[in-house]
Scaffold this active site. Structure first.
Site, mmCIF file in Angstrom:
data_model
loop_
_atom_site.group_PDB
_atom_site.id
_atom_site.type_symbol
_atom_site.label_atom_id
_atom_site.label_comp_id
_atom_site.label_asym_id
_atom_site.label_seq_id
_atom_site.Cartn_x
_atom_site.Cartn_y
_atom_site.Cartn_z
ATOM 1 N N LYS A 1 0.899 -1.394 0.056
ATOM 2 C CA LYS A 1 -0.085 0.084 0.158
ATOM 3 C C LYS A 1 0.739 1.327 -0.111
ATOM 4 O O LYS A 1 1.972 0.943 0.418
ATOM 5 C CB LYS A 1 -0.938 0.284 1.339
ATOM 6 C CG LYS A 1 0.119 -0.396 2.688
ATOM 7 C CD LYS A 1 -1.383 -0.523 3.213
ATOM 8 C CE LYS A 1 -0.661 -0.156 5.197
ATOM 9 N NZ LYS A 1 -0.930 -1.214 6.333
ATOM 10 N N ARG B 1 -10.596 -0.794 14.726
ATOM 11 C CA ARG B 1 -10.511 -0.215 13.455
ATOM 12 C C ARG B 1 -11.151 -1.252 12.698
ATOM 13 O O ARG B 1 -13.337 -0.978 12.992
ATOM 14 C CB ARG B 1 -9.280 -0.506 12.840
ATOM 15 C CG ARG B 1 -8.520 1.099 11.559
ATOM 16 C CD ARG B 1 -7.425 1.030 11.500
ATOM 17 N NE ARG B 1 -6.621 -0.476 10.736
ATOM 18 C CZ ARG B 1 -5.834 -0.368 10.608
ATOM 19 N NH1 ARG B 1 -4.190 0.466 10.778
ATOM 20 N NH2 ARG B 1 -4.754 -1.721 9.086
ATOM 21 N N HIS C 1 -5.901 -8.640 13.304
ATOM 22 C CA HIS C 1 -4.986 -7.639 12.641
ATOM 23 C C HIS C 1 -4.309 -6.645 13.830
ATOM 24 O O HIS C 1 -5.392 -6.950 15.149
ATOM 25 C CB HIS C 1 -5.510 -6.068 11.963
ATOM 26 C CG HIS C 1 -4.274 -5.252 11.764
ATOM 27 N ND1 HIS C 1 -2.766 -5.872 11.199
ATOM 28 C CD2 HIS C 1 -3.431 -3.871 11.644
ATOM 29 C CE1 HIS C 1 -1.787 -4.751 10.963
ATOM 30 N NE2 HIS C 1 -2.085 -3.407 11.540
ATOM 31 N N ARG D 1 1.447 -10.887 6.637
ATOM 32 C CA ARG D 1 1.157 -10.112 6.176
ATOM 33 C C ARG D 1 2.454 -8.706 5.950
ATOM 34 O O ARG D 1 2.428 -8.579 7.106
ATOM 35 C CB ARG D 1 -0.422 -9.305 5.869
ATOM 36 C CG ARG D 1 -1.438 -9.780 6.310
ATOM 37 C CD ARG D 1 -2.923 -9.133 6.011
ATOM 38 N NE ARG D 1 -2.625 -7.897 7.671
ATOM 39 C CZ ARG D 1 -2.996 -8.832 8.312
ATOM 40 N NH1 ARG D 1 -3.436 -9.934 8.507
ATOM 41 N NH2 ARG D 1 -3.337 -7.774 9.629
ATOM 42 N N TYR E 1 15.690 30.213 7.329
ATOM 43 C CA TYR E 1 14.610 31.040 7.665
ATOM 44 C C TYR E 1 14.787 31.110 9.289
ATOM 45 O O TYR E 1 14.409 30.306 10.044
ATOM 46 C CB TYR E 1 13.563 30.095 7.246
ATOM 47 C CG TYR E 1 12.761 30.633 5.387
ATOM 48 C CD1 TYR E 1 12.918 31.961 5.353
ATOM 49 C CD2 TYR E 1 13.050 29.833 5.216
ATOM 50 C CE1 TYR E 1 11.945 31.674 4.203
ATOM 51 C CE2 TYR E 1 12.906 29.758 3.588
ATOM 52 C CZ TYR E 1 12.433 30.398 3.485
ATOM 53 O OH TYR E 1 12.190 30.465 1.545
ATOM 54 N N CYS F 1 14.613 24.471 4.147
ATOM 55 C CA CYS F 1 13.607 25.191 3.509
ATOM 56 C C CYS F 1 12.520 24.256 2.425
ATOM 57 O O CYS F 1 12.394 23.047 2.558
ATOM 58 C CB CYS F 1 14.125 25.939 2.168
ATOM 59 S SG CYS F 1 15.585 26.857 2.929
ATOM 60 N N MET F 2 11.547 24.680 1.719
ATOM 61 C CA MET F 2 10.828 23.424 1.301
ATOM 62 C C MET F 2 11.707 23.014 0.118
ATOM 63 O O MET F 2 10.688 21.398 -0.283
ATOM 64 C CB MET F 2 9.329 24.198 -0.029
ATOM 65 C CG MET F 2 8.740 23.750 -0.636
ATOM 66 S SD MET F 2 7.065 24.268 -1.791
ATOM 67 C CE MET F 2 6.833 25.301 0.130
ATOM 68 N N ASP F 3 11.843 23.042 -0.493
ATOM 69 C CA ASP F 3 13.173 22.467 -1.761
ATOM 70 C C ASP F 3 14.916 22.556 -1.561
ATOM 71 O O ASP F 3 15.313 21.414 -2.621
ATOM 72 C CB ASP F 3 12.703 23.190 -2.944
ATOM 73 C CG ASP F 3 11.498 23.131 -3.434
ATOM 74 O OD1 ASP F 3 10.761 21.912 -3.168
ATOM 75 O OD2 ASP F 3 10.429 24.294 -3.611
HETATM 76 C C1 LIG Z 1 -0.553 -2.377 6.890
HETATM 77 C C2 LIG Z 1 -0.993 -3.007 7.103
HETATM 78 C C3 LIG Z 1 0.316 -4.201 7.398
HETATM 79 C C4 LIG Z 1 1.535 -4.308 7.189
HETATM 80 O O1 LIG Z 1 1.905 -3.646 8.949
HETATM 81 P P1 LIG Z 1 3.695 -3.716 9.350
HETATM 82 O O2 LIG Z 1 3.376 -3.297 10.508
HETATM 83 O O3 LIG Z 1 4.461 -2.954 8.050
HETATM 84 O O4 LIG Z 1 4.069 -5.522 8.529
HETATM 85 C C5 LIG Z 1 -0.683 -5.554 7.462
HETATM 86 N N1 LIG Z 1 -1.926 -5.603 7.662
HETATM 87 C C6 LIG Z 1 -3.061 -4.854 7.799
HETATM 88 C C7 LIG Z 1 -4.478 -4.479 7.570
HETATM 89 C C8 LIG Z 1 -1.840 -4.025 7.632
HETATM 90 O O5 LIG Z 1 -3.190 -2.597 7.299
#
Ligand SMILES: *Cc1c(COP(=O)(O)O)cnc(C)c1O
Length: 380
Positions: free
Chosen positions: A35, A133, A162, A228, A271, A318-320
């Site tokens: 993601k 969540r 999760h 995951r 700045y 700074c920004m850039d």
């Molecule tokens: C982002 C995410 C992960 C990955 O988590 P890490 O700590 O980066 O391994 C796994 N499961 C879900 C549902 C997530 O949103």
């Protein structure tokens, strides 16, 4: 090109293979979480690398991210880990994307879209065991799954939860895991067995399987068969668990010295003059700043590696642009490479070091790196 991100695809394959080797003996597959543009590393290239390893599945956050991968020709199964609204189901089904569900109306909409396209929608049910969540509450999960299983053009391919604190709170993680196993066994009692069952993120993979499965001699009793992997895919460790799996950082953030000047002691810099030179100082200008995602919180505390030597960033970001004290760097010249994350000669600045200075975690450092910056791939 003066500022760029370099991604070592060899490191990505190495890390995914390390994770596979760790979990495969326990019958678990790997879902690579890519993601947010693969945590800033570039989703399409990371997906291609993961396809070659191969991993079993890819995880993204949004429908748009999944479609980007399909349009680039990625044909691995893709799971959208977040909720969608019913109006998005057409795209999900059309592109053969697997959807996380915890709401019946989305399931029905998916099934209707699938019926229209002569397909079967695929879903993973999300169970909330203590993250708070998205997800159906663990007590309601068996009833929910039973209802979803009766929807015609929809297949429940997976079920997952999760962990909220797998990196620091083993007791709560085990409680969450117990709740998940309880929901799975209640489903077993009513004759529902879901093919893919997953819970562990990176922190819990480091604990896998000892904390989450009982003894290694009772492999068949392990209810989990996928993990995951997010941050570990990219070679960073979650803060907390022992670093039992060897990983290689994949991302470097690099720029080049574009200007050098010598100023006397007592000169205010950048700045707000948040820095004043305490000696005659050679200052290098670097073409990177918070506009590229290099946080303003690194003002006066960030460092760059130039000619193998660490040099402090001075004054407000700074920004850039930002400024670097290179008085002590022998032979410093315009055009020199400056490394803000990564290795140069014998020095290394890790994403974790930058995160600590910026008061955040490596995840945010990676995700903040602007899409403006080109990604250069090596080692593929
Ligand atoms: C982002 C995410 C992960 C990955 O988590 P890490 O700590 O980066 O391994 C796994 N499961 C879900 C549902 C997530 O949103």
């Amino acid at each position: 090109m003066l500022t760029w991100v370099e991604v070592d695809l060899g490191a990505i394959s190495y890390n995914l293979n390390q994770i596979k080797n760790r979990v495969e003996p326990y019958g678990a597959k790997v879902l690579a979480v890519i993601k947010d543009n693969a945590y800033g590393h570039g989703a399409v290239d990371i997906a291609r690398t993961a396809s070659k390893v191969p991993v079993h599945m890819l995880g993204v956050a949004t429908v748009e991210e999944a479609i980007e991968l399909r349009q680039a020709g990625i044909d691995l199964p893709i799971l959208i880990l977040c909720c969608i609204l019913p109006e998005q189901v057409g795209e999900v089904v059309k592109h053969d994307i697997t959807q996380t569900v915890c709401d019946l109306s989305v399931c029905e909409a998916l099934s209707n879209a699938a019926a229209r396209m002569n397909k079967q929608a695929k879903v993973h049910v999300k169970v909330d065991t203590g993250m708070g969540r998205i997800g159906i509450q663990q007590d309601e999960a068996p009833g929910f799954v039973e209802s979803v299983s009766q929807i015609t053009h929809l297949t429940i391919e997976g079920i997952f939860t999760h962990f909220a604190s797998a990196e620091r709170d083993i007791a709560f993680t085990e409680l969450q895991f117990e709740r998940f196993k309880h929901a799975l066994s209640r489903l077993g009692e009513i004759g529902i067995r879901i093919p893919l069952r997953h819970a562990a993120n990176s922190s819990a993979i480091l604990g896998f399987p000892a904390s989450y499965s009982g003894s290694a001699s009772s492999l068949s009793s392990i209810p989990i068969n996928m993990v995951r992997s997010g941050i570990m895919t990219y070679g960073c460790y979650p803060v907390g668990p022992p670093k039992e799996i060897d990983l290689k950082p994949a991302l470097s953030l690099k720029t080049r010295v574009v200007y050098l000047k010598k100023v006397p002691a007592g000169r205010g810099i950048s700045y707000g003059h948040k820095y004043t030179t305490d000696k005659p100082t050679i200052i290098a200008s670097l073409p990177i700043g918070y506009g590229y995602g290099y946080s303003r919180r690194l003002s006066n505390i960030g460092e760059a590696i130039i000619r193998g030597t660490r040099a402090p960033l001075i004054g407000a970001m700074c920004m850039d642009q930002c400024l670097c004290d290179v008085t002590h760097v022998p032979g410093v010249s315009i055009g020199d490479e400056a490394v803000l994350i990564g290795k140069q000669e014998n020095e290394e600045i890790t994403a974790d070091e930058v995160a600590k200075k910026a008061g955040t975690i490596s995840y945010e450092i990676f995700c903040s790196i602007s899409a403006r910056l080109p990604r250069i791939y090596i080692g593929g």
